[in-house]
Write an enzyme that holds these catalytic residues in place. Structure first.
Site, PDB file in Angstrom:
ATOM      1  N   THR A  33      44.229   5.516  -4.571  1.00  0.00           N
ATOM      2  CA  THR A  33      43.449   4.751  -5.546  1.00  0.00           C
ATOM      3  C   THR A  33      41.978   4.779  -5.167  1.00  0.00           C
ATOM      4  O   THR A  33      41.647   4.709  -3.976  1.00  0.00           O
ATOM      5  CB  THR A  33      43.934   3.292  -5.559  1.00  0.00           C
ATOM      6  OG1 THR A  33      45.312   3.278  -5.946  1.00  0.00           O
ATOM      7  CG2 THR A  33      43.138   2.429  -6.537  1.00  0.00           C
ATOM      8  N   THR A  36      37.438   8.607  -5.424  1.00  0.00           N
ATOM      9  CA  THR A  36      37.762   9.946  -4.917  1.00  0.00           C
ATOM     10  C   THR A  36      39.181  10.329  -5.337  1.00  0.00           C
ATOM     11  O   THR A  36      39.435  11.469  -5.755  1.00  0.00           O
ATOM     12  CB  THR A  36      37.614   9.991  -3.376  1.00  0.00           C
ATOM     13  OG1 THR A  36      36.460   9.229  -2.992  1.00  0.00           O
ATOM     14  CG2 THR A  36      37.441  11.417  -2.883  1.00  0.00           C
ATOM     15  N   ASP A  86      44.641  10.233  -0.453  1.00  0.00           N
ATOM     16  CA  ASP A  86      43.895   9.018  -0.791  1.00  0.00           C
ATOM     17  C   ASP A  86      42.535   9.022  -0.087  1.00  0.00           C
ATOM     18  O   ASP A  86      42.339   9.738   0.902  1.00  0.00           O
ATOM     19  CB  ASP A  86      44.703   7.786  -0.352  1.00  0.00           C
ATOM     20  CG  ASP A  86      44.247   6.504  -1.039  1.00  0.00           C
ATOM     21  OD1 ASP A  86      43.268   6.531  -1.822  1.00  0.00           O
ATOM     22  OD2 ASP A  86      44.880   5.463  -0.790  1.00  0.00           O
ATOM     23  N   ALA A  88      39.181   6.609   1.626  1.00  0.00           N
ATOM     24  CA  ALA A  88      39.082   5.554   2.651  1.00  0.00           C
ATOM     25  C   ALA A  88      37.694   4.935   2.550  1.00  0.00           C
ATOM     26  O   ALA A  88      36.755   5.554   2.039  1.00  0.00           O
ATOM     27  CB  ALA A  88      39.288   6.136   4.036  1.00  0.00           C
ATOM     28  N   LYS A  99      40.826   0.606   4.625  1.00  0.00           N
ATOM     29  CA  LYS A  99      41.038   0.851   3.210  1.00  0.00           C
ATOM     30  C   LYS A  99      41.164  -0.486   2.477  1.00  0.00           C
ATOM     31  O   LYS A  99      41.277  -1.518   3.105  1.00  0.00           O
ATOM     32  CB  LYS A  99      42.308   1.679   2.995  1.00  0.00           C
ATOM     33  CG  LYS A  99      42.157   3.113   3.497  1.00  0.00           C
ATOM     34  CD  LYS A  99      43.388   3.974   3.211  1.00  0.00           C
ATOM     35  CE  LYS A  99      43.893   3.905   1.818  1.00  0.00           C
ATOM     36  NZ  LYS A  99      42.892   4.137   0.780  1.00  0.00           N
ATOM     37  N   GLY A 100      41.109  -0.405   1.158  1.00  0.00           N
ATOM     38  CA  GLY A 100      41.305  -1.618   0.371  1.00  0.00           C
ATOM     39  C   GLY A 100      40.067  -2.060  -0.374  1.00  0.00           C
ATOM     40  O   GLY A 100      40.069  -3.116  -1.011  1.00  0.00           O
ATOM     41  N   GLY A 102      39.172  -0.979  -3.025  1.00  0.00           N
ATOM     42  CA  GLY A 102      39.616  -1.092  -4.423  1.00  0.00           C
ATOM     43  C   GLY A 102      40.744  -2.109  -4.583  1.00  0.00           C
ATOM     44  O   GLY A 102      41.250  -2.309  -5.693  1.00  0.00           O
ATOM     45  N   GLU A 108      49.131   1.158  -1.266  1.00  0.00           N
ATOM     46  CA  GLU A 108      48.710   2.402  -0.591  1.00  0.00           C
ATOM     47  C   GLU A 108      49.482   2.564   0.724  1.00  0.00           C
ATOM     48  O   GLU A 108      49.969   3.648   1.042  1.00  0.00           O
ATOM     49  CB  GLU A 108      47.207   2.359  -0.313  1.00  0.00           C
ATOM     50  CG  GLU A 108      46.371   2.444  -1.577  1.00  0.00           C
ATOM     51  CD  GLU A 108      44.879   2.215  -1.361  1.00  0.00           C
ATOM     52  OE1 GLU A 108      44.113   2.546  -2.265  1.00  0.00           O
ATOM     53  OE2 GLU A 108      44.489   1.703  -0.300  1.00  0.00           O
TER      54      GLU A 108
HETATM   55  C1  5RP Z   1      41.304   1.481  -2.564  1.00  0.00           C
HETATM   56  C2  5RP Z   1      40.926   2.250  -1.366  1.00  0.00           C
HETATM   57  C3  5RP Z   1      40.048   3.435  -1.549  1.00  0.00           C
HETATM   58  O1  5RP Z   1      40.679   4.548  -1.016  1.00  0.00           O
HETATM   59  C4  5RP Z   1      38.750   3.213  -0.864  1.00  0.00           C
HETATM   60  O2  5RP Z   1      38.180   2.011  -1.342  1.00  0.00           O
HETATM   61  C5  5RP Z   1      37.772   4.375  -1.090  1.00  0.00           C
HETATM   62  O3  5RP Z   1      37.386   4.407  -2.427  1.00  0.00           O
HETATM   63  P1  5RP Z   1      36.392   5.481  -3.021  1.00  0.00           P
HETATM   64  O4  5RP Z   1      37.134   6.786  -3.042  1.00  0.00           O
HETATM   65  O5  5RP Z   1      36.082   4.954  -4.393  1.00  0.00           O
HETATM   66  O6  5RP Z   1      35.170   5.541  -2.137  1.00  0.00           O
HETATM   67  O7  5RP Z   1      41.315   1.962  -0.261  1.00  0.00           O
HETATM   68  O8  5RP Z   1      42.062   0.345  -2.247  1.00  0.00           O
END
Ligand code: 5RP
Length: 225
Positions: A33, A36, A86, A88, A99-100, A102, A108
């Protein structure tokens, strides 16, 4: 000079090589999520006829996958996934992550735990010497919010409720700044053990297997030491 968005795109595209390697009619891919991961999902569309499907780590990713016609399966119907891909918020040289950002950390972690390999995709700015500049997200059952916040404060952190945010699991997120992260694996276990915590955003057990970090000079690949 490539923008951060272009770097994210490079990392997402690099992960498609892993999909190419494992693709097959009975193969299921775990999907993360974030911005990226969204780019990875877009690229995954060209494999939709070559895979059994995907397991998504959030409602948001499930909707994006479905909009592209990529089958989304229930994790309960899947025994094995060769890879989970995924992003990070931070990753260190041991391929431990925070992570987290989002808010999807729990799903995840669950989906990643079923996959053989965690492929982390990020731009190089996410690589840190020591985890902890990014506030650590902790998913908490709502009735335990204040009790868990007190425990986190006693551990040296400054927890802040993520205002107006409810996770896919109906819980809240505490974003914790200032926690000293000297032993990320021990801290992950300690926080996860607090009553009311669903999980924290430290991913050390086992962390990523491979990190594809996009730089101005191309993809830098790190593998678990
Ligand atoms: C979501 C996450 C994402 O992987 C993390 O926030 C990175 O996000 P982005 O790819 O938008 O930089 O852990 O819960």
């Amino acid at each position: 000079m490539l923008s951060q968005q272009e770097l994210k795109q490079q990392a997402a595209t690099a992960a498609l090589e892993f999909v190419e390697e494992v693709a097959g009619a009975d193969v299921v891919i775990g999907v993360g999520t974030g911005s990226t991961a969204d780019l990875f999902i877009d690229g995954l569309a060209r494999f939709k006829e070559k895979l059994r499907g995907t397991v998504a780590s959030s409602t948001r990713s499930a909707q994006r996958l479905q909009a592209l016609g990529i089958p989304v399966l229930d994790l309960n119907d899947v025994e094995r996934m060769p890879i989970y891909v995924d992003g990070a918020d931070e990753i260190d040289g041991n391929l431990h992550m925070i992570k987290g950002g989002g808010g999807a950390l729990t799903r995840e972690k669950i989906v990643a735990s079923v996959a053989d390999r965690f492929i982390c995709i990020a731009d190089e700015s996410k690589l840190v010497k020591r985890l902890g500049t990014f506030p650590l997200p902790v998913e908490v059952i709502p009735m335990a919010r204040a009790a868990v916040a007190r425990q986190l404060a006693s551990m040296g952190g400054r927890p802040a409720l993520r205002e107006g945010f409810v996770t896919d699991n109906g819980n809240v997120i505490l974003d914790v700044s200032g926690l000293p992260i000297t032993d990320a694996a021990a801290l992950e276990l300690r926080i996860n053990n607090l009553p009311g915590v669903v999980t924290c955003g430290l991913f050390t057990q086992p962390g990523a297997h491979v990190a594809l970090l996009a730089t101005q000079q191309g993809i830098r690949r790190l593998s678990r030491p």
